[in-house]
Enzyme design. Structure first.
Site, PDB file in Angstrom:
ATOM      1  N   GLY A 184       3.822  17.872  -0.071  1.00 42.30           N
ATOM      2  CA  GLY A 184       2.957  17.570   1.070  1.00 42.30           C
ATOM      3  C   GLY A 184       1.490  17.402   0.740  1.00 42.30           C
ATOM      4  O   GLY A 184       0.637  17.610   1.604  1.00 42.30           O
TER       5      GLY A 184
ATOM      6  N   ASN B  67       0.042  14.593   0.269  1.00 46.44           N
ATOM      7  CA  ASN B  67      -0.428  13.474   1.104  1.00 46.44           C
ATOM      8  C   ASN B  67      -0.634  13.922   2.546  1.00 46.44           C
ATOM      9  O   ASN B  67      -1.587  13.499   3.196  1.00 46.44           O
ATOM     10  CB  ASN B  67       0.545  12.290   1.022  1.00 46.44           C
TER      11      ASN B  67
ATOM     12  N   ARG C 219      26.662  10.318   8.627  1.00 50.22           N
ATOM     13  CA  ARG C 219      25.302   9.763   8.621  1.00 50.22           C
ATOM     14  C   ARG C 219      24.921   9.306  10.029  1.00 50.22           C
ATOM     15  O   ARG C 219      23.765   9.422  10.444  1.00 50.22           O
ATOM     16  CB  ARG C 219      25.266   8.576   7.654  1.00 50.22           C
TER      17      ARG C 219
ATOM     18  N   ASN D  37       4.434   3.758   4.930  1.00 47.79           N
ATOM     19  CA  ASN D  37       4.900   4.533   3.773  1.00 47.79           C
ATOM     20  C   ASN D  37       3.849   4.455   2.671  1.00 47.79           C
ATOM     21  O   ASN D  37       3.173   3.439   2.531  1.00 47.79           O
ATOM     22  CB  ASN D  37       6.218   3.925   3.265  1.00 47.79           C
TER      23      ASN D  37
ATOM     24  N   HIS E  49       3.590   4.390  -1.341  1.00 48.10           N
ATOM     25  CA  HIS E  49       4.410   4.237  -2.554  1.00 48.10           C
ATOM     26  C   HIS E  49       3.489   4.299  -3.776  1.00 48.10           C
ATOM     27  O   HIS E  49       2.451   3.635  -3.790  1.00 48.10           O
ATOM     28  CB  HIS E  49       5.174   2.907  -2.518  1.00 48.10           C
TER      29      HIS E  49
ATOM     30  N   ASP F 153      10.714  -0.725   0.244  1.00 51.51           N
ATOM     31  CA  ASP F 153       9.352  -1.057  -0.218  1.00 51.51           C
ATOM     32  C   ASP F 153       9.025  -2.542  -0.049  1.00 51.51           C
ATOM     33  O   ASP F 153       8.257  -3.117  -0.834  1.00 51.51           O
ATOM     34  CB  ASP F 153       9.137  -0.641  -1.697  1.00 51.51           C
TER      35      ASP F 153
ATOM     36  N   GLU G  84      -3.513   7.494  -3.807  1.00 53.94           N
ATOM     37  CA  GLU G  84      -2.715   7.875  -2.630  1.00 53.94           C
ATOM     38  C   GLU G  84      -3.516   8.646  -1.580  1.00 53.94           C
ATOM     39  O   GLU G  84      -3.474   8.325  -0.397  1.00 53.94           O
ATOM     40  CB  GLU G  84      -1.510   8.720  -3.050  1.00 53.94           C
TER      41      GLU G  84
HETATM   42  C1  GRF Z   1       3.919  10.807  -3.636  1.00 51.23           C
HETATM   43  O1  GRF Z   1       3.755  10.395  -4.961  1.00 51.23           O
HETATM   44  C2  GRF Z   1       4.286   9.635  -2.794  1.00 51.23           C
HETATM   45  O2  GRF Z   1       3.683   8.454  -3.181  1.00 51.23           O
HETATM   46  C3  GRF Z   1       5.755   9.547  -3.056  1.00 51.23           C
HETATM   47  O3  GRF Z   1       6.179  10.898  -3.088  1.00 51.23           O
HETATM   48  C4  GRF Z   1       5.114  11.730  -3.499  1.00 51.23           C
HETATM   49  C5  GRF Z   1       4.914  12.782  -2.437  1.00 51.23           C
HETATM   50  O4  GRF Z   1       4.026  13.766  -2.793  1.00 51.23           O
HETATM   51  N1  GRF Z   1       6.399   8.679  -2.115  1.00 51.23           N
HETATM   52  P1  GRF Z   1       3.547  14.833  -1.712  1.00 51.23           P
HETATM   53  O5  GRF Z   1       4.761  15.491  -1.091  1.00 51.23           O
HETATM   54  O6  GRF Z   1       2.688  14.132  -0.694  1.00 51.23           O
HETATM   55  O7  GRF Z   1       2.741  15.829  -2.505  1.00 51.23           O
END
Ligand code: GRF
Length: 208
Positions: free
Chosen positions: A12, A14, A66, A108, A110, A151, A181
């Site tokens: 987490g 991000n 699912r 998202n 990436h 993506d 990011e």
């Molecule tokens: C990040 O590198 C993001 O780009 C990818 O998964 C990772 C998540 O990291 N999709 P976090 O949980 O936000 O630390």
């Protein structure tokens, strides 16, 4: 006020970058209304709790099929009435009915410069391993809208990061997070909160 729901699977960082950006004013006119994780042990849920944001876990592992999971997952998402859904390291495939209901309202992050090192199988450290294996000199991150592909949706923001000679996948992953990011994901949310992103002919256009 843009109501943002964040979906997570892991640490987490991000999510934390989003929360910090709201606190310090880099994101305005937006609030995080909830955090959903598929992983009960995700540290991201602790971060949500510390910030006083409702968090919950919903995992495909707890459903027989699912389809059952997808139905409950959609209900859980709808219950927050989000204007924007942010996939911040979320490792579960988004059900097509959710993509249709929230068209151009799911983004998202990436950890590569799409269309390099993306698509099925490119997640987490694998992205950075592949970049180092190929010997590229510039990597980066991309924020994009989520469509039915992996993506493949309209690209909102990208930021480049230089590879250094002694990089390991772990070191490169950390630099991409810190330099790209954690910057472009909050920036994209702020742009969307201010109505500055629109999608035309499958491309995201930014009004600066
Ligand atoms: C990040 O590198 C993001 O780009 C990818 O998964 C990772 C998540 O990291 N999709 P976090 O949980 O936000 O630390």
């Amino acid at each position: 006020m843009l109501n943002v729901l964040v979906l997570v699977s892991g640490g987490g960082t991000n999510l934390q970058a989003i929360l910090d950006s709201i606190t310090d004013g880099r994101i305005t006119d937006a609030q995080v209304v909830g955090v959903i994780s598929n992983n009960p042990k995700a540290y991201a849920l602790e971060r949500a709790k510390a910030a006083g944001i409702p968090g919950q876990c919903i995992s495909p592992k707890n459903f027989g099929t699912r389809e059952e999971f997808n139905a409950e997952f959609l209900k859980a998402v709808q219950s927050y009435e989000p204007d924007l859904i942010v996939l911040a390291g979320f490792l579960v495939v988004i059900p097509p009915e959710m993509i249709a209901e929230y068209r151009n309202r799911i983004i998202n992050i990436h950890p590569s410069l799409i269309p390099s090192f993306c698509g099925t199988g490119y997640y987490g450290l694998k992205v950075h391993e592949a970049a180092l294996d190929r010997g590229v000199k510039v990597v980066g991150a991309t924020v994009h809208f989520v469509d039915e592909g992996t993506d493949t949706g309209p690209i909102i923001l990208q930021r480049a990061v230089e590879v250094q000679a002694k990089d390991t996948p772990e070191i490169l992953q950390k630099r991409v997070m810190e330099q790209a990011e954690w910057k472009i994901l909050p920036k994209a949310i702020d742009l969307i909160a201010h109505g500055k992103v629109c999608v035309t002919d499958g491309r995201a256009i930014i009004e600066e």
